[in-house]
Design an enzyme around this catalytic site. Structure first.
Site, PDB file in Angstrom:
ATOM      1  N   GLY A 130     -97.684 -52.393  45.127  1.00  0.00           N
ATOM      2  CA  GLY A 130     -97.072 -53.636  44.305  1.00  0.00           C
ATOM      3  C   GLY A 130     -97.967 -55.035  44.547  1.00  0.00           C
ATOM      4  N   LEU A 131     -99.124 -54.614  44.777  1.00  0.00           N
ATOM      5  CA  LEU A 131    -100.099 -55.776  44.764  1.00  0.00           C
ATOM      6  C   LEU A 131    -100.911 -55.980  43.349  1.00  0.00           C
ATOM      7  CD1 LEU A 131    -101.188 -55.510  48.484  1.00  0.00           C
ATOM      8  CD2 LEU A 131     -99.364 -57.074  47.522  1.00  0.00           C
ATOM      9  N   GLY A 132    -100.690 -55.541  42.444  1.00  0.00           N
ATOM     10  CA  GLY A 132    -101.302 -55.813  41.172  1.00  0.00           C
ATOM     11  C   GLY A 132    -102.759 -55.083  41.033  1.00  0.00           C
ATOM     12  N   SER A 133    -102.834 -53.779  41.537  1.00  0.00           N
ATOM     13  CA  SER A 133    -104.083 -53.228  41.637  1.00  0.00           C
ATOM     14  C   SER A 133    -104.568 -52.966  40.148  1.00  0.00           C
ATOM     15  CB  SER A 133    -104.233 -52.068  42.684  1.00  0.00           C
ATOM     16  OG  SER A 133    -103.520 -50.954  42.055  1.00  0.00           O
ATOM     17  N   ASP A 183     -98.586 -59.672  35.927  1.00  0.00           N
ATOM     18  CA  ASP A 183     -99.721 -59.230  36.895  1.00  0.00           C
ATOM     19  C   ASP A 183    -101.134 -59.525  36.420  1.00  0.00           C
ATOM     20  OD1 ASP A 183     -97.889 -58.231  38.492  1.00  0.00           O
ATOM     21  OD2 ASP A 183     -98.586 -56.120  38.598  1.00  0.00           O
TER      22      ASP A 183
END
Ligand code: MEV
Length: 353
Positions: A130-133, A183
């Site tokens: 959920g960290l926008g990888s 994102d």
């Protein structure tokens, strides 16, 4: 052309998850954890894609033509232009290959198509947390390809960033179908952004880079199930849940105003209170998890208030590190979190895109 690197950051939601589904504001910021795309020329006409973080090292056959890409109804349909035998099954490797085929097919100039290239991406943004990888990947890739085509330069103008953002959004559509665009906007522009459903993200002008510890509890979660659970709770208790959503939205609006103000006084004090409050409201919605509560107890003992970030139910939390906090204090909290089996990433939120 000489080899070069294009890079872009991951993101974390600071305020407003879940309430954003009900039309409230949310605030997200870029992380100092980034993806780095190294592009190197070849002379054999091959397109090699190497992604060591997800065990992909592959050479694509022919890229789809720009005309074939332009004729697709949706960027996700790019899979129909590729040989199914060459694509891995569901997963981040497949998503990355499709995103590469889409963006490279659309953007690479003929001369580079003929001579070939190697693209290697190393990412310090954890995948699937959920960290926008995927947006960090998409933005670094779009920036690299647009630069090869001479459409963005070292001048890095606002128009050029806009172009990178637009193409990265199509990459995100390949990966996620109907993403909100937040994102890729955070990964392109950096800093802090406010967004509400249905309108374009609004960049919050001032720079207030803020030290945080991101903790991945490694407890798997389903965003879809968590969003559905909140909806069921709201069906049962509409007035109560709507007032929680209003309260979360108010915290996000307030934070957005403060982040936009270059002289925001006592920002740190404000954020410390707001983070704790936002988490309590999310817990009331039923989206916390014992692992997240354990993380909060550990970080609170080090004077670092924390909240879940993203959908909750496991997944990640972020803790605010006092600006004057010592590196040894951060190392101590990370050691305790690691002892619980959690991954710990000391980083900064609100830095460069
Ligand atoms: C998930 O990262 C954020 C949620 O608000 C869901 C959404 O906005 O789609 C929980």
């Amino acid at each position: 052309w000489p080899p070069f690197v294009a890079s872009a950051p991951g993101k974390a939601i600071l305020f407003g998850e879940h309430a954003v589904v009900y039309g409230k504001a949310a605030v997200a910021g870029s992380l100092s954890m980034r993806a780095y795309a190294l592009v190197t020329p070849r002379t054999d006409g091959l397109m090699r894609l190497c992604l060591p973080d997800i065990d992909i090292d592959t050479t694509l056959g022919a890229l789809p033509s720009a005309a074939a890409i332009a004729s697709l109804a949706h960027p996700g349909d790019v899979a129909t232009l590729l040989s199914a035998a060459l694509l891995p099954q569901e997963g981040p490797g497949r998503t990355a290959m499709l995103t590469f085929a889409y963006l490279a097919g659309a953007l690479l100039p003929a001369s580079v198509r003929q001579s070939g290239l190697t693209l290697c991406v190393r990412s310090l943004v954890p995948v699937g947390a959920g960290l926008g990888s995927s947006a960090a990947f998409s933005v670094s890739l779009a920036a690299a390809l647009l630069r090869l085509g001479g459409r963005v330069s070292a001048a890095d103008s606002a128009e050029e960033r806009q172009l990178v953002d637009q193409w990265a959004f199509r990459g995100e559509q390949v990966a996620h179908g109907t993403p909100s665009g937040i994102d890729n906007a955070v990964a392109t522009h950096g800093g802090f952004l406010a967004y509400t459903r249905g309108s374009s993200p609004r960049q919050l002008g001032a720079a207030h880079p803020t030290r945080v510890v991101i903790c991945d509890t490694r407890v798997p979660k389903s965003t879809r199930a968590l969003v559905a659970g909140v909806r069921a709770l709201r069906d049962q208790h509409p007035a109560a849940i709507d007032s929680i959503m209003d309260a979360i939205g108010a915290l996000a609006e307030d934070a957005a105003q403060r982040f936009a103000d270059p002289s925001a006084e006592r920002l740190e004090d404000h954020l410390r209170g707001a983070v704790a409050l936002n988490h309590a409201l999310l817990a009331a919605l039923g989206v916390s998890h014992p692992a997240l509560e354990r993380m909060r107890v550990i970080s609170a003992a080090h004077k670092m208030p924390a909240k879940l970030t993203g959908a909750g139910g496991g997944g990640c939390a972020l803790a605010l590190v006092p600006q004057a906090g010592a590196a040894s204090e951060v190392a101590a909290v990370c050691a305790e979190l690691a002892a619980e089996g959690f991954a710990c990433y000391p980083t900064v939120v609100g830095g460069a895109g």
